[in-house]
Structure formats: structure tokens, C-alpha cells
Design a protein around this motif. Sequence first.
Motif, PDB file in Angstrom:
ATOM      1  N   LYS A  59     -13.554   6.550  -7.427  1.00  0.00           N
ATOM      2  CA  LYS A  59     -13.594   5.561  -8.502  1.00  0.00           C
ATOM      3  C   LYS A  59     -12.311   4.734  -8.550  1.00  0.00           C
ATOM      4  O   LYS A  59     -12.343   3.517  -8.717  1.00  0.00           O
ATOM      5  N   LYS A  60     -11.187   5.405  -8.418  1.00  0.00           N
ATOM      6  CA  LYS A  60      -9.898   4.712  -8.458  1.00  0.00           C
ATOM      7  C   LYS A  60      -9.465   4.214  -7.080  1.00  0.00           C
ATOM      8  O   LYS A  60      -8.454   3.528  -6.956  1.00  0.00           O
ATOM      9  N   LYS A  61     -10.235   4.603  -6.056  1.00  0.00           N
ATOM     10  CA  LYS A  61      -9.908   4.251  -4.677  1.00  0.00           C
ATOM     11  C   LYS A  61      -8.502   4.718  -4.314  1.00  0.00           C
ATOM     12  O   LYS A  61      -7.681   3.978  -3.785  1.00  0.00           O
ATOM     13  N   LYS A  62      -8.246   5.973  -4.621  1.00  0.00           N
ATOM     14  CA  LYS A  62      -6.945   6.588  -4.386  1.00  0.00           C
ATOM     15  C   LYS A  62      -7.117   7.962  -3.743  1.00  0.00           C
ATOM     16  O   LYS A  62      -8.182   8.587  -3.820  1.00  0.00           O
ATOM     17  N   VAL A  63      -6.041   8.437  -3.111  1.00  0.00           N
ATOM     18  CA  VAL A  63      -5.971   9.797  -2.598  1.00  0.00           C
ATOM     19  C   VAL A  63      -5.026  10.586  -3.503  1.00  0.00           C
ATOM     20  O   VAL A  63      -3.895  10.153  -3.743  1.00  0.00           O
ATOM     21  N   ILE A  64      -5.489  11.717  -4.015  1.00  0.00           N
ATOM     22  CA  ILE A  64      -4.666  12.571  -4.864  1.00  0.00           C
ATOM     23  C   ILE A  64      -4.176  13.752  -4.026  1.00  0.00           C
ATOM     24  O   ILE A  64      -4.993  14.504  -3.470  1.00  0.00           O
ATOM     25  N   VAL A  65      -2.868  13.903  -3.924  1.00  0.00           N
ATOM     26  CA  VAL A  65      -2.281  14.999  -3.151  1.00  0.00           C
ATOM     27  C   VAL A  65      -1.649  15.988  -4.122  1.00  0.00           C
ATOM     28  O   VAL A  65      -0.765  15.621  -4.906  1.00  0.00           O
ATOM     29  N   ARG A  66      -2.126  17.230  -4.061  1.00  0.00           N
ATOM     30  CA  ARG A  66      -1.621  18.274  -4.957  1.00  0.00           C
ATOM     31  C   ARG A  66      -0.797  19.273  -4.150  1.00  0.00           C
ATOM     32  O   ARG A  66      -1.172  19.662  -3.050  1.00  0.00           O
ATOM     33  N   THR A  67       0.311  19.720  -4.744  1.00  0.00           N
ATOM     34  CA  THR A  67       1.217  20.644  -4.064  1.00  0.00           C
ATOM     35  C   THR A  67       1.142  22.032  -4.678  1.00  0.00           C
ATOM     36  O   THR A  67       0.533  22.238  -5.737  1.00  0.00           O
ATOM     37  N   LYS A  68       1.782  22.984  -4.034  1.00  0.00           N
ATOM     38  CA  LYS A  68       1.756  24.381  -4.453  1.00  0.00           C
ATOM     39  C   LYS A  68       2.293  24.565  -5.862  1.00  0.00           C
ATOM     40  O   LYS A  68       1.834  25.447  -6.605  1.00  0.00           O
TER      41      LYS A  68
ATOM     42  N   PRO B  71     -12.241   5.772   4.161  1.00  0.00           N
ATOM     43  CA  PRO B  71     -11.176   4.790   4.413  1.00  0.00           C
ATOM     44  C   PRO B  71      -9.767   5.277   4.103  1.00  0.00           C
ATOM     45  O   PRO B  71      -8.832   4.480   4.085  1.00  0.00           O
ATOM     46  N   TYR B  72      -9.575   6.589   3.870  1.00  0.00           N
ATOM     47  CA  TYR B  72      -8.305   7.017   3.294  1.00  0.00           C
ATOM     48  C   TYR B  72      -7.437   7.937   4.153  1.00  0.00           C
ATOM     49  O   TYR B  72      -6.228   7.989   3.973  1.00  0.00           O
ATOM     50  N   ILE B  73      -8.030   8.715   5.081  1.00  0.00           N
ATOM     51  CA  ILE B  73      -7.283   9.790   5.731  1.00  0.00           C
ATOM     52  C   ILE B  73      -7.144   9.543   7.228  1.00  0.00           C
ATOM     53  O   ILE B  73      -8.142   9.330   7.930  1.00  0.00           O
ATOM     54  N   TYR B  74      -5.901   9.606   7.712  1.00  0.00           N
ATOM     55  CA  TYR B  74      -5.578   9.428   9.126  1.00  0.00           C
ATOM     56  C   TYR B  74      -4.876  10.698   9.622  1.00  0.00           C
ATOM     57  O   TYR B  74      -4.333  11.475   8.826  1.00  0.00           O
ATOM     58  N   PHE B  75      -4.852  10.874  10.946  1.00  0.00           N
ATOM     59  CA  PHE B  75      -4.316  12.114  11.508  1.00  0.00           C
ATOM     60  C   PHE B  75      -3.304  11.836  12.623  1.00  0.00           C
ATOM     61  O   PHE B  75      -3.479  10.917  13.430  1.00  0.00           O
ATOM     62  N   ALA B  76      -2.261  12.655  12.657  1.00  0.00           N
ATOM     63  CA  ALA B  76      -1.259  12.605  13.724  1.00  0.00           C
ATOM     64  C   ALA B  76      -0.845  14.031  14.044  1.00  0.00           C
ATOM     65  O   ALA B  76      -0.937  14.922  13.212  1.00  0.00           O
ATOM     66  N   GLY B  77      -0.386  14.242  15.271  1.00  0.00           N
ATOM     67  CA  GLY B  77       0.030  15.572  15.690  1.00  0.00           C
ATOM     68  C   GLY B  77      -0.432  15.855  17.103  1.00  0.00           C
ATOM     69  O   GLY B  77      -1.336  15.195  17.617  1.00  0.00           O
TER      70      GLY B  77
ATOM     71  N   LYS C 218       0.839  -1.180   0.000  1.00  0.00           N
ATOM     72  CA  LYS C 218       0.000   0.000   0.000  1.00  0.00           C
ATOM     73  C   LYS C 218       0.883   1.242   0.000  1.00  0.00           C
ATOM     74  O   LYS C 218       1.830   1.342   0.775  1.00  0.00           O
ATOM     75  N   GLU C 219       0.545   2.167  -0.872  1.00  0.00           N
ATOM     76  CA  GLU C 219       1.287   3.421  -0.925  1.00  0.00           C
ATOM     77  C   GLU C 219       0.706   4.383   0.109  1.00  0.00           C
ATOM     78  O   GLU C 219      -0.493   4.673   0.102  1.00  0.00           O
ATOM     79  N   VAL C 220       1.563   4.872   0.987  1.00  0.00           N
ATOM     80  CA  VAL C 220       1.136   5.771   2.063  1.00  0.00           C
ATOM     81  C   VAL C 220       1.922   7.065   1.962  1.00  0.00           C
ATOM     82  O   VAL C 220       3.154   7.047   1.882  1.00  0.00           O
ATOM     83  N   LEU C 221       1.213   8.184   1.960  1.00  0.00           N
ATOM     84  CA  LEU C 221       1.849   9.493   2.006  1.00  0.00           C
ATOM     85  C   LEU C 221       1.643  10.089   3.388  1.00  0.00           C
ATOM     86  O   LEU C 221       0.517  10.139   3.885  1.00  0.00           O
ATOM     87  N   VAL C 222       2.727  10.519   4.006  1.00  0.00           N
ATOM     88  CA  VAL C 222       2.662  11.216   5.292  1.00  0.00           C
ATOM     89  C   VAL C 222       2.866  12.696   5.001  1.00  0.00           C
ATOM     90  O   VAL C 222       3.922  13.089   4.490  1.00  0.00           O
ATOM     91  N   ILE C 223       1.872  13.511   5.290  1.00  0.00           N
ATOM     92  CA  ILE C 223       1.945  14.947   5.010  1.00  0.00           C
ATOM     93  C   ILE C 223       2.473  15.663   6.243  1.00  0.00           C
ATOM     94  O   ILE C 223       1.767  15.833   7.232  1.00  0.00           O
TER      95      ILE C 223
ATOM     96  N   SER D  46      -0.363  10.298  -6.154  1.00  0.00           N
ATOM     97  CA  SER D  46      -1.475   9.522  -5.618  1.00  0.00           C
ATOM     98  C   SER D  46      -0.977   8.474  -4.640  1.00  0.00           C
ATOM     99  O   SER D  46       0.203   8.087  -4.665  1.00  0.00           O
ATOM    100  N   ALA D  47      -1.877   8.039  -3.770  1.00  0.00           N
ATOM    101  CA  ALA D  47      -1.538   7.020  -2.772  1.00  0.00           C
ATOM    102  C   ALA D  47      -2.805   6.285  -2.374  1.00  0.00           C
ATOM    103  O   ALA D  47      -3.925   6.697  -2.693  1.00  0.00           O
ATOM    104  N   ASP D  48      -2.607   5.187  -1.665  1.00  0.00           N
ATOM    105  CA  ASP D  48      -3.753   4.437  -1.137  1.00  0.00           C
ATOM    106  C   ASP D  48      -4.272   5.053   0.154  1.00  0.00           C
ATOM    107  O   ASP D  48      -5.471   5.019   0.430  1.00  0.00           O
TER     108      ASP D  48
END
Length: 516
Positions: A275-284, A458-464, A53-58, A290-292
Motif C-alpha cells: 500500500k505504501k510502496k515501501k520495504v520495511i526492515v525489522r532488526t533483532k 519491484p523492491y528486492i535485489y540480491f548481491a553476493g 530513492k531510499e535504498v537499504l543494503v543488508i 523503511s526504504a524504497d
Amino acid sequence: MDFMPIGFIYPERWKCLWCICVVEMENILFWTCLLLLVYRTDVCKADTAHKPKEVLVIGGGISGLAAARKLVNHPSQMFDVTVLEARKERYGGRVWTNRKLFKKPLGAETDLGALWINSKVKDNPILAITRKGELETKVSGPIQLHVPEADKIFKGDEANKIFTEVFSIMQSAVDKVKATGVDIPLQKAVEDEISGHSFQGDRAIITSILRNHNAVSKPDYSTVHFDPVKQFGWNTIVVDGYDQVLDAIVSGLGSELPLSISLNQIVRQIKIDSKKKKVIVRTKDLNQVSADLVIVAVPVGVLRSEAVLFEPVLPKEWYKAVKELGVYDSQKVIVGFSEAFWPSDAGVFTMTTPEGEEPFIQTWFNMQNLIDRPFLVGSLYDGAAINLEQTPIEELKELVIKTLGKLFGGEDLVRQYNLTTIVRSQWTGDPFSMGSGAYPRTGNGEDLWETLSSPVCPYIYFAGDYTSLDGMVGAHGSYNTGIRAAEQILNGRCERELKRQQKRKEEKEKNRRQKG
């Protein structure tokens, strides 16, 4: 009638064997090949099911790094993790060992963010990292209390007795409010306790310490969520700098694999592609990846400013919870001299401020005592911290000399020594921090942190720090929120929640049919 396999494909991680056959229809080998093709396809499907699974940590602060480390270390190796950090030159967030502005720095004297580790916290993960990474640590040493208006200095047992009474008043104030079941501002709770307290020590001194405490000075700090015990025990530094802890997390200890970090990635939008069951992260800079799954680990100040947009928008209760929290400001001022002129036998110098006078750097930490270098590190909060960022450097020098003169025998004495270094933090104006952290406000309920710590499945988790009451008590608290977010993924938190939702939906439909 030839059976001719003509292609084998071995992708980088998951080896799938495909057989393409050229045969004559009437030959039995056709059916053999067909069975082989079906078998190989099933094997490949099984392999695909185990694709990482592809995971992006923001956010590359300590909570984000902790989450990434937990996932990367999982024995299944089923997570491909990348940390996206907004800053160009470093990761770490509000942990910043800034050696660039110092000549021949060691480390601890250049920490503009997190500096202290609380040794009283059971199973402190930061201390565990220092031990495993064989990082040298030192304990600050005794505290000296200075009362300039009375020309008094308290050391040793005398100082300990005063701070013991301060602690006792705070604890009693908290206990009484908790017993009522109705939250009130800590400021009022302490004032009420002071009015009925039988003082063992000097009333004016103890009252001054209490009123200038960074939590008590806030008019809306929650009493029921304040724990006096957690305010004590901050006595250990990492000699070579707090960034050594970060580097140990990022590079890995022992057989751990290093983390993948991408700098200069200012995230502006997190979009769900259902539809693709993905998270799209766009930057400045208009790039996107994309990630799972995504773990959002940016500071609460940044989230409150809505610098990061979510599509679709998050639940209303999430936005409400973020807005209900308090955000505090704190800064550090680091000064170096040609040589130390202050006492060498104390680790911390703190002084009282007369009622009605604005406090300015009441507490200084003695780096000479810890690392044998003539530096003092001062800390200040709230209004004074905000004003510090706007103060011209020459004016700041004069304020520092005046303050140190109150502590150590007058301005004339301080001016005899060459002020070689003065460096300050600027967390309030930093667009990637927007403050120093979160605190619980009066009336905040436990459900607030339940909302902020729960994933938006099912896609977004939080830390901080803002996602947990315990997360607000220092770097170890923030670190633990990252571990929690990773464990939510590992334990299938969202999968279980979606199953519960589906079951409730089915039961509701069943009841509807029965009634119909």
C-alpha cells in the motif's frame, strides 16, 4: 483587498514554495493568486518526483559495499543509501584484517579472511582500487613443493613442471566432461583422467596434489562449472592489509562521498508494504526502518538458515536455488615466531599428504618474504577447517609444530624458536557467515544463477558470491555481484519487467475478449 503571502517552506533538500493568500473574493488579485498557487504546486510535484530513492543494503561485506558505492557515485545523486551491518565492531564480512590480536601489526599478516588478489583476472576491480588508492601491493614469490614421505623438495622449474602437469590434467578432465554434455562430480572426472594419463612427472606426487585440491576433494563439486584457469594467479597481497581496500570503498576515493554504514543491525525480517510502496526492515532489537528498495547482500549460509525472513515469502524457485548450492568451509591459522627459520626465497610452501591421511594445513604463505615479519599463514578446508574451530589452542599449537616440522627439518628445529602468536579464523561457527562461501554442485544449471541474480520486483535485489558463478572465485567476484545489483536498479530492471508483465496481462485479456 490585500494580497498577503503568509508562508514559505523550504524542506532540507527540495525547496517547494507555497503561497497562501488572504484576499477578498471580488478582487481580481484572487485569481492571480490562485494561478500562482497552482503553478507553485505543480513545481513542487515535479520536485517531489525527483526525491532521492531510499535504498537499504543488508550486509556490509564487499558485495554490499560495492553496491552502495555504485549507487552513491551515480551522477544523478538520486539515491539515499544506508548499509546495515550485523556486526558490532566492523564492516567487511569475510574480509577481516584483525590487528587487535597482534603486537605492532602491519596488516597483511593479520588477514583472517580474504588475503590474495588474483592478478591474472582481466580488469580485476580489487587491483583497480589498490592502484587508485595508492595501496602498496606485493607478489608472493615462487612456490616450493615439499614431499615429506619421500624427503624431497621441488623448487623453481621442477616445481613449475609438476604444477603445470596438475593443471593440464584438471583442464583435460573438465574439457572431456563438457564435451559429453553431462555433468559429473569433479572428483570422478579427475580420477578418470588420472587412470588414462601418461605422466611426465612423479605419478604419486601429482596424484596427491590433485586429490587434495579443495575442489576435487568435494564429492559433489560440479565439473562443468569448474574453471582451472581461475585457480591460478592468486599471488598479490595488500601490504597494509585487505581492509585498506574496504576502507577505500567506504571512505571514497578522490571526490567520492563516504558511505553511510550502521553497525549492530541484525536484520530479522524484510517485509513489503504494498500500500505504501515501501520495504520495511525489522532488526533483532525490534527496531524497523523503511526504504524504497533493498539490496540483500548477506552470505548464502545465513540465507539457507532462514535467519532472515521475507514477507511475503520469495518465489519457490529462489528458495530451491539457494538450497541446491554447495557451501564450503575454510579457515586460516596465523603463527608468528621470534624469528624466521624457514627459507626466505620462497613465497609459498605446500606439501603433499599420503593417501588415506587427513590433510592438515598443507599450504603456508611466507609473510617474512612479503613484509619482513616472521609470520606464516596457513589455510585448510572442509572437515579439517570445521575441526579446527573445536580444537583447544594448546592442541592446535602442537599440530602446527608437527606440521611445520614436516616442512622445515623436524619438530626439534621448530621448537628452538619461540612461538609468539597463534590466531585462527572461525567462519563456520560465525552466525553472520555460517561458512566461507558457495560453490557449484554437480547438476546445477545456469538457470539457478539466473534465479539468484534476478531481483524480486519491484523492491528486492540480491548481491553476493552465491548469485553468480563468477562470484564464487574470490573477493573480486563478490564485488562484481554488488556492482551488478546496483546496475539493475540504475538501468530500471524492475520497471521494464513490470511493463512486460502488464503488456502480457493486457494481451491475455484482449485474447480472452476476442474468444468470448
